[in-house]
Design an enzyme around this catalytic site. Structure first.
Site, PDB file in Angstrom:
ATOM      1  N   ARG A   1       0.838  -1.205   0.000  1.00  0.00           N
ATOM      2  CA  ARG A   1       0.000   0.000   0.000  1.00  0.00           C
ATOM      3  C   ARG A   1       0.872   1.254   0.000  1.00  0.00           C
ATOM      4  O   ARG A   1       0.549   2.235  -0.681  1.00  0.00           O
ATOM      5  CB  ARG A   1      -0.937  -0.009   1.208  1.00  0.00           C
ATOM      6  CG  ARG A   1      -2.062  -1.025   1.120  1.00  0.00           C
ATOM      7  CD  ARG A   1      -2.897  -1.041   2.391  1.00  0.00           C
ATOM      8  NE  ARG A   1      -3.575   0.235   2.625  1.00  0.00           N
ATOM      9  CZ  ARG A   1      -4.223   0.527   3.761  1.00  0.00           C
ATOM     10  NH1 ARG A   1      -4.239  -0.354   4.761  1.00  0.00           N
ATOM     11  NH2 ARG A   1      -4.825   1.692   3.906  1.00  0.00           N
TER      12      ARG A   1
ATOM     13  N   CYS B   1      -1.097   6.037   9.298  1.00  0.00           N
ATOM     14  CA  CYS B   1      -1.512   4.720   8.806  1.00  0.00           C
ATOM     15  C   CYS B   1      -2.657   4.920   7.820  1.00  0.00           C
ATOM     16  O   CYS B   1      -2.635   5.857   7.025  1.00  0.00           O
ATOM     17  CB  CYS B   1      -1.911   3.801   9.964  1.00  0.00           C
ATOM     18  SG  CYS B   1      -3.275   4.426  10.979  1.00  0.00           S
TER      19      CYS B   1
END
Length: 281
Positions: free
Chosen positions: A179, A240
């Site tokens: 990611r 995050c």
């Protein structure tokens, strides 16, 4: 700083302590790791339920898991009878997942004696300790304490954007490597792939044991951060997907001896959705 962690053995020996508040801060939606699924509610006896999604999130502001306002902290404290000096132990049903987020919220609002149960409910269960099927019902409306958030505990997108040029802090993105580099799609619609320029990637699972239930040892965590060539006085901003798992790495940094830590609360859900903000792949 005192360690933010307590063991299941410690809790078993202190759970009946009159001034201890045991809070279940589990969440329904687990992202970034394989969730532990329960067929029915199982808790540690003597627990109160506090919802991160509702009671500890600003639901009046657009975003995911937005840091709560002062009035929400006051409401939770009054409901449970908490004061800034109460002893609070937080746990979740994934081992280590949402409890670090709740810990940073309470610490940021001045609670002095708040701890995370390392291993949470899964470790407690695995050791054959007693469980229950219902949370305690709060019956307190006391508590006139005032609260104020530590202004450096939480960073905005504006702060992080400014930091790209100033480089006063190192931005650590704890999402999975795929990611971070835009090789895997984001789980939320409308969010671009990639990462914040000049940020570094340190996936949060790296600070947990192989079963994902507990933090690695102090020595292992120190070695992990040392391997990144950070100075002991380094300043970190943790990010995050939505501000949840960043707190796992934030707590790990504190355990490893770092003090200058903060959370980018909007994290990639905010940054990746804002086309005006720069990204790297």
């Amino acid at each position: 700083m005192e360690s933010p962690l307590v063991t299941t053995e410690w809790l078993a020996n202190h759970v009946d302590q009159p001034d201890l508040f045991l809070l279940d801060v589990s969440v329904d939606n687990v992202v970034g790791k394989e969730p532990i699924v329960y067929e029915e509610l199982i808790i540690i006896p003597g627990s109160y339920k506090v919802s991160i999604d509702h009671e500890l999130s600003d639901t009046e502001t657009a975003g995911i898991h937005v840091f709560p306002k002062v009035k929400q902290i006051q409401q939770v404290a009054q409901k449970l009878g908490l004061t800034p000096k109460s002893m609070i132990v937080l746990y979740d049903d994934q081992g280590i997942y949402s409890a670090p987020r709740a810990w940073w919220i309470f610490k940021s609002y001045g609670f002095e004696r708040v701890f995370i149960l390392d291993g949470g409910l899964p470790k407690w269960q695995a050791e054959g300790r007693a469980t229950a099927a219902n949370h305690l019902e709060p019956n307190s409306q006391s508590g006139d304490s005032t609260y104020e958030r530590n202004p450096v505990a939480v960073k905005s997108s504006k702060d992080v954007l400014s930091n790209i040029d100033s480089e006063e802090s190192t931005v650590i993105d704890v999402r999975a490597e795929a990611r971070f580099y835009g090789k895997a799609p984001e789980p939320r619609p409308g969010v671009r792939s990639g990462h914040i320029p000049k940020s570094c990637n340190l996936p949060f699972m790296n600070v947990l044991t192989s079963d994902g239930l507990t933090f690695k040892s102090v020595d292992e965590l120190k070695a992990l951060f040392d391997a990144q060539n950070f100075s002991q006085n380094a300043s970190f901003i943790f990010s995050c997907g939505s501000g949840m798992t960043a707190c796992i790495m934030l707590v790990a940094a504190i355990v490893a001896g770092y003090q200058n830590v903060s959370l980018y609360d909007g994290s990639w859900a905010e940054w990746g959705a804002d086309a005006s903000l720069p990204i790297e792949l």
